[in-house]
Design a protein around this motif. Structure first.
Motif, short mmCIF file in Angstrom:
data_model
loop_
_atom_site.label_atom_id
_atom_site.label_comp_id
_atom_site.label_asym_id
_atom_site.label_seq_id
_atom_site.Cartn_x
_atom_site.Cartn_y
_atom_site.Cartn_z
N UNK A 2 56.33 -36.97 -33.18
CA UNK A 2 55.29 -38.05 -33.67
C UNK A 2 53.87 -37.60 -33.01
N UNK A 3 52.75 -37.43 -33.97
CA UNK A 3 51.63 -37.12 -33.21
C UNK A 3 50.62 -38.21 -33.52
N UNK A 4 49.92 -38.74 -32.67
CA UNK A 4 48.81 -39.73 -32.70
C UNK A 4 47.66 -39.33 -33.56
N UNK A 5 46.95 -40.26 -34.29
CA UNK A 5 45.90 -40.12 -35.13
C UNK A 5 44.72 -40.90 -34.55
N UNK A 6 44.79 -41.41 -33.31
CA UNK A 6 43.77 -42.28 -32.87
C UNK A 6 42.68 -41.88 -32.73
N UNK A 29 43.13 -49.43 -20.80
CA UNK A 29 42.60 -47.88 -21.08
C UNK A 29 43.95 -47.13 -20.78
N UNK A 30 44.88 -47.19 -19.87
CA UNK A 30 45.92 -46.44 -19.65
C UNK A 30 47.07 -46.14 -20.78
N UNK A 31 47.13 -47.46 -21.40
CA UNK A 31 47.93 -47.54 -22.61
C UNK A 31 47.39 -46.59 -23.78
N UNK A 32 45.98 -46.99 -23.99
CA UNK A 32 45.24 -46.22 -25.14
C UNK A 32 45.44 -44.70 -24.81
N UNK A 34 47.34 -42.81 -22.99
CA UNK A 34 48.73 -42.33 -23.50
C UNK A 34 48.97 -42.14 -24.79
N UNK A 35 48.46 -42.93 -25.53
CA UNK A 35 48.55 -43.07 -27.16
C UNK A 35 47.77 -41.95 -27.51
N UNK A 36 46.42 -42.11 -27.09
CA UNK A 36 45.60 -41.03 -27.86
C UNK A 36 46.17 -39.40 -27.47
N UNK A 37 46.52 -39.29 -26.35
CA UNK A 37 47.14 -37.81 -25.78
C UNK A 37 48.58 -37.70 -26.33
N UNK A 38 49.23 -38.51 -26.78
CA UNK A 38 50.64 -38.38 -27.27
C UNK A 38 51.59 -38.27 -26.24
#
Length: 68
Positions: A2-6, A29-32, A34-38
């Motif tokens: 799964x790759x993020x597209x944020x 910011x920590x959650x975002x 992690x999501x941003x970087x996958x």
């Protein structure tokens, strides 16, 4: 995988930083980051819901399945 597209949604909506997105959504910011970087192990439904509401998108516009 799964790759993020944020990053794509952020660019389309002129959100220049994780900090700015965090301030606008209330997501840490920590959650975002992690999501941003996958790099996260998962994403909470509440986070996914908040991002979909903010960007007015479907979950598939935030995440993409790419075969290994």
């Amino acid at each position: 995988m799964i790759q993020p597209k944020l990053h794509i949604l952020m660019g389309q909506n002129k959100i220049k930083s994780i900090r700015q997105l965090s301030e606008k959504t209330g997501i840490s910011r920590a959650a975002l980051t992690k999501l941003y970087d996958g790099e996260g192990k998962g994403i909470e439904y509440a986070t996914l819901n908040t991002l979909c509401t903010f960007f007015n998108c479907q979950p598939g516009e935030l995440l993409e399945y790419v075969p290994d």
